[in-house]
Enzyme design. Structure first.
Site, PDB file in Angstrom:
ATOM      1  N   ARG A 145      65.170  86.933   2.741  1.00 24.83           N
ATOM      2  CA  ARG A 145      65.294  88.052   2.160  1.00 24.83           C
ATOM      3  C   ARG A 145      66.484  88.716   2.809  1.00 24.83           C
ATOM      4  O   ARG A 145      67.010  89.632   2.177  1.00 24.83           O
ATOM      5  CB  ARG A 145      64.289  88.884   2.434  1.00 24.83           C
ATOM      6  CG  ARG A 145      63.529  89.718   1.189  1.00 24.83           C
ATOM      7  CD  ARG A 145      62.522  90.553   1.693  1.00 24.83           C
ATOM      8  NE  ARG A 145      61.912  91.351   0.627  1.00 24.83           N
ATOM      9  CZ  ARG A 145      60.906  90.917  -0.078  1.00 24.83           C
ATOM     10  NH1 ARG A 145      60.332  89.889   0.152  1.00 24.83           N
ATOM     11  NH2 ARG A 145      60.583  91.709  -1.284  1.00 24.83           N
TER      12      ARG A 145
ATOM     13  N   ARG B  29      51.247  96.389 -12.948  1.00 22.44           N
ATOM     14  CA  ARG B  29      50.735  95.310 -12.303  1.00 22.44           C
ATOM     15  C   ARG B  29      49.237  95.642 -11.802  1.00 22.44           C
ATOM     16  O   ARG B  29      49.187  96.605 -10.990  1.00 22.44           O
ATOM     17  CB  ARG B  29      51.753  94.825 -10.891  1.00 22.44           C
ATOM     18  CG  ARG B  29      51.022  93.661 -10.273  1.00 22.44           C
ATOM     19  CD  ARG B  29      52.086  93.112  -9.234  1.00 22.44           C
ATOM     20  NE  ARG B  29      52.862  93.728  -8.763  1.00 22.44           N
ATOM     21  CZ  ARG B  29      53.834  93.153  -7.893  1.00 22.44           C
ATOM     22  NH1 ARG B  29      54.263  92.324  -8.020  1.00 22.44           N
ATOM     23  NH2 ARG B  29      54.461  94.360  -7.177  1.00 22.44           N
TER      24      ARG B  29
ATOM     25  N   ARG C 172      48.909  97.859  -5.945  1.00 22.26           N
ATOM     26  CA  ARG C 172      49.760  97.709  -4.589  1.00 22.26           C
ATOM     27  C   ARG C 172      49.905  99.211  -4.395  1.00 22.26           C
ATOM     28  O   ARG C 172      50.407 100.034  -5.334  1.00 22.26           O
ATOM     29  CB  ARG C 172      50.669  96.615  -4.580  1.00 22.26           C
ATOM     30  CG  ARG C 172      50.475  95.319  -4.270  1.00 22.26           C
ATOM     31  CD  ARG C 172      51.329  94.438  -4.266  1.00 22.26           C
ATOM     32  NE  ARG C 172      52.819  94.859  -3.952  1.00 22.26           N
ATOM     33  CZ  ARG C 172      53.827  94.112  -3.939  1.00 22.26           C
ATOM     34  NH1 ARG C 172      53.601  92.674  -4.514  1.00 22.26           N
ATOM     35  NH2 ARG C 172      54.649  94.183  -3.446  1.00 22.26           N
TER      36      ARG C 172
ATOM     37  N   ARG D  45      62.909  99.637  -3.082  1.00 25.85           N
ATOM     38  CA  ARG D  45      62.979  98.016  -2.891  1.00 25.85           C
ATOM     39  C   ARG D  45      63.881  97.373  -3.805  1.00 25.85           C
ATOM     40  O   ARG D  45      64.515  96.500  -3.366  1.00 25.85           O
ATOM     41  CB  ARG D  45      61.400  97.593  -3.409  1.00 25.85           C
ATOM     42  CG  ARG D  45      60.178  97.866  -2.589  1.00 25.85           C
ATOM     43  CD  ARG D  45      58.955  98.002  -3.003  1.00 25.85           C
ATOM     44  NE  ARG D  45      58.626  96.753  -3.993  1.00 25.85           N
ATOM     45  CZ  ARG D  45      57.463  96.613  -4.729  1.00 25.85           C
ATOM     46  NH1 ARG D  45      56.723  97.624  -5.016  1.00 25.85           N
ATOM     47  NH2 ARG D  45      57.130  95.433  -5.415  1.00 25.85           N
TER      48      ARG D  45
HETATM   49  P1  AP5 Z   1      54.938  89.294  -9.871  1.00 25.31           P
HETATM   50  O1  AP5 Z   1      55.028  88.013 -10.173  1.00 25.31           O
HETATM   51  O2  AP5 Z   1      53.780  89.890  -8.999  1.00 25.31           O
HETATM   52  O3  AP5 Z   1      56.392  89.771  -9.260  1.00 25.31           O
HETATM   53  P2  AP5 Z   1      57.126  89.317  -7.932  1.00 25.31           P
HETATM   54  O4  AP5 Z   1      58.355  88.854  -8.177  1.00 25.31           O
HETATM   55  O5  AP5 Z   1      55.954  88.529  -6.946  1.00 25.31           O
HETATM   56  O6  AP5 Z   1      57.291  90.742  -7.170  1.00 25.31           O
HETATM   57  P3  AP5 Z   1      56.865  91.601  -5.784  1.00 25.31           P
HETATM   58  O7  AP5 Z   1      56.676  93.038  -6.257  1.00 25.31           O
HETATM   59  O8  AP5 Z   1      55.588  91.000  -5.478  1.00 25.31           O
HETATM   60  O9  AP5 Z   1      58.035  91.288  -5.141  1.00 25.31           O
HETATM   61  P4  AP5 Z   1      58.546  92.141  -3.802  1.00 25.31           P
HETATM   62  O10 AP5 Z   1      59.648  90.992  -3.489  1.00 25.31           O
HETATM   63  O11 AP5 Z   1      58.770  93.402  -4.124  1.00 25.31           O
HETATM   64  O12 AP5 Z   1      57.377  92.004  -2.869  1.00 25.31           O
HETATM   65  P5  AP5 Z   1      56.695  91.176  -1.724  1.00 25.31           P
HETATM   66  O13 AP5 Z   1      55.145  91.108  -1.889  1.00 25.31           O
HETATM   67  O14 AP5 Z   1      57.454  89.798  -1.685  1.00 25.31           O
HETATM   68  O15 AP5 Z   1      55.282  90.074 -11.554  1.00 25.31           O
HETATM   69  C1  AP5 Z   1      55.080  91.378 -11.578  1.00 25.31           C
HETATM   70  C2  AP5 Z   1      54.357  92.017 -12.556  1.00 25.31           C
HETATM   71  O16 AP5 Z   1      55.071  91.449 -13.979  1.00 25.31           O
HETATM   72  C3  AP5 Z   1      53.081  91.514 -12.790  1.00 25.31           C
HETATM   73  O17 AP5 Z   1      52.136  92.219 -13.454  1.00 25.31           O
HETATM   74  C4  AP5 Z   1      53.418  90.211 -13.665  1.00 25.31           C
HETATM   75  O18 AP5 Z   1      51.938  90.038 -14.597  1.00 25.31           O
HETATM   76  C5  AP5 Z   1      54.299  90.732 -14.593  1.00 25.31           C
HETATM   77  N1  AP5 Z   1      55.059  89.644 -14.947  1.00 25.31           N
HETATM   78  C6  AP5 Z   1      55.556  88.556 -14.188  1.00 25.31           C
HETATM   79  N2  AP5 Z   1      56.374  87.606 -15.023  1.00 25.31           N
HETATM   80  C7  AP5 Z   1      56.312  88.136 -16.198  1.00 25.31           C
HETATM   81  C8  AP5 Z   1      56.899  87.682 -17.570  1.00 25.31           C
HETATM   82  N3  AP5 Z   1      57.844  86.551 -17.579  1.00 25.31           N
HETATM   83  N4  AP5 Z   1      56.842  88.714 -18.654  1.00 25.31           N
HETATM   84  C9  AP5 Z   1      56.078  89.797 -18.662  1.00 25.31           C
HETATM   85  N5  AP5 Z   1      55.590  90.033 -17.412  1.00 25.31           N
HETATM   86  C10 AP5 Z   1      55.448  89.252 -16.306  1.00 25.31           C
HETATM   87  O19 AP5 Z   1      57.208  92.094  -0.570  1.00 25.31           O
HETATM   88  C11 AP5 Z   1      56.678  93.423  -0.255  1.00 25.31           C
HETATM   89  C12 AP5 Z   1      56.983  93.962   1.072  1.00 25.31           C
HETATM   90  O20 AP5 Z   1      56.872  93.268   2.251  1.00 25.31           O
HETATM   91  C13 AP5 Z   1      58.662  94.071   0.888  1.00 25.31           C
HETATM   92  O21 AP5 Z   1      59.034  95.201   0.364  1.00 25.31           O
HETATM   93  C14 AP5 Z   1      59.076  94.308   2.408  1.00 25.31           C
HETATM   94  O22 AP5 Z   1      58.794  95.617   2.867  1.00 25.31           O
HETATM   95  C15 AP5 Z   1      57.980  93.131   2.956  1.00 25.31           C
HETATM   96  N6  AP5 Z   1      58.335  91.738   3.037  1.00 25.31           N
HETATM   97  C16 AP5 Z   1      57.897  90.810   2.556  1.00 25.31           C
HETATM   98  N7  AP5 Z   1      58.677  89.691   2.670  1.00 25.31           N
HETATM   99  C17 AP5 Z   1      59.849  89.961   4.062  1.00 25.31           C
HETATM  100  C18 AP5 Z   1      60.841  89.302   4.401  1.00 25.31           C
HETATM  101  N8  AP5 Z   1      61.124  88.067   4.235  1.00 25.31           N
HETATM  102  N9  AP5 Z   1      61.767  90.210   5.142  1.00 25.31           N
HETATM  103  C19 AP5 Z   1      61.161  91.616   5.541  1.00 25.31           C
HETATM  104  N10 AP5 Z   1      60.433  92.164   4.696  1.00 25.31           N
HETATM  105  C20 AP5 Z   1      59.561  91.432   3.966  1.00 25.31           C
HETATM  106 ZN    ZN Z   2      54.998  88.869  -5.324  1.00 24.47          ZN
END
Ligand code: AP5
Ligand code: ZN
Length: 216
Positions: free
Chosen positions: A89, A128, A161, A172
């Site tokens: 990231r 979501r 969430r 974000r």
């Molecule tokens: P979904 O597939 O859940 O989306 P996503 O891309 O997985 O989005 P996230 O919100 O999980 O990503 P993020 O990067 O913000 O969070 P993460 O958990 O990685 O889809 C979203 C919605 O849309 C769902 O309802 C789905 O049904 C719908 N949908 C999907 N595709 C669709 C389509 N084609 N058409 C219509 N609807 C659709 O990270 C969370 C937090 O953790 C970060 O903010 C950070 O604080 C921390 N963190 C995680 N990884 C790191 C890292 N590597 N370094 C530092 N901090 C980190």
């Molecule tokens: Zn995700």
């Protein structure tokens, strides 16, 4: 396959990864899911991470790199390869990952960017629903579960969430544009980048990803 899914919050990383896992029999390493599991277990790391996550910030590179290193080393499901979701990231995370994989002689093969405009992400995120134990996500309108507020596979309840609110989402998205988007150029330079229109329905996005991987 050894690949990375890059994309802003709501792009569909967590939605697409399970299809790829099933097809390639690899592991799905989602750093957000791993952190949320630490939060649920109330570990020291979890308590620290929760504050940062709820504010839409990024957890430190060192913690995240170690988390991935540990999984890649110990998780037997990663023997055939992996889908990284939410990692790397930042540029330092991308550099550390390359270094780690080079030492093992198993370099990354593809970095797929899921491209969606910010406006569409707001409705995806606010609708979501997730199954905390598995990380499976649904959407109230776009991808509803078979039974209201219930996971299709386990029958367990779905939740929202704590970082899926307008305020945290704004941060974000800002973090994505400032700190994560530069890794797109990083992978363009190494020649493994591919972009996909992720505003399309999930099935269409899935086909586009498989095309990038030479599988459709
Ligand atoms: P979904 O597939 O859940 O989306 P996503 O891309 O997985 O989005 P996230 O919100 O999980 O990503 P993020 O990067 O913000 O969070 P993460 O958990 O990685 O889809 C979203 C919605 O849309 C769902 O309802 C789905 O049904 C719908 N949908 C999907 N595709 C669709 C389509 N084609 N058409 C219509 N609807 C659709 O990270 C969370 C937090 O953790 C970060 O903010 C950070 O604080 C921390 N963190 C995680 N990884 C790191 C890292 N590597 N370094 C530092 N901090 C980190
Ligand atoms: Zn995700």
């Amino acid at each position: 396959i050894r690949m990375v899914l890059i994309g802003p919050p709501g792009a569909g990383k967590g939605t697409q990864a399970p299809n790829l896992v099933e097809r390639f029999k690899v592991c799905h390493l989602a750093t957000g899911d791993m952190l949320r599991s630490q939060v649920a277990q109330k570990t020291a790391l979890g308590l620290e991470a929760k504050k940062i996550m709820d504010q839409g910030g990024l957890v430190s590179d060192d913690i995240m790199v170690n988390m991935i290193k540990n999984e890649l080393t110990t998780n037997p499901a990663c023997k055939n390869g992996f889908i990284l979701d939410g990692f790397p990231r930042t540029i330092p995370q991308a550099e550390k990952l390359d270094q780690m994989l080079a030492e093992r002689g198993t370099p990354l093969q593809k970095a797929v960017e899921l491209q969606v405009d910010d406006e569409l992400l707001v409705s995806r995120i606010t609708g979501r629903l997730v199954h905390p134990a598995s990380g499976r996500s649904y959407h109230k309108i776009f991808n509803p579960p078979k039974k209201e507020m219930t996971d299709d596979v386990t029958g367990e309840p779905l939740v929202q969430r704590s970082d899926d609110n307008a305020d945290a989402l704004k941060k974000r998205l800002a973090a994505y544009h400032q700190q994560t988007e530069p890794i797109v150029d990083f992978y363009k330079k190494t020649g493994i980048w591919a972009g996909v229109d992720a505003s399309q329905p999930p099935q269409t996005v899935c086909t586009s990803i498989l095309k990038c991987l030479g599988q459709a």
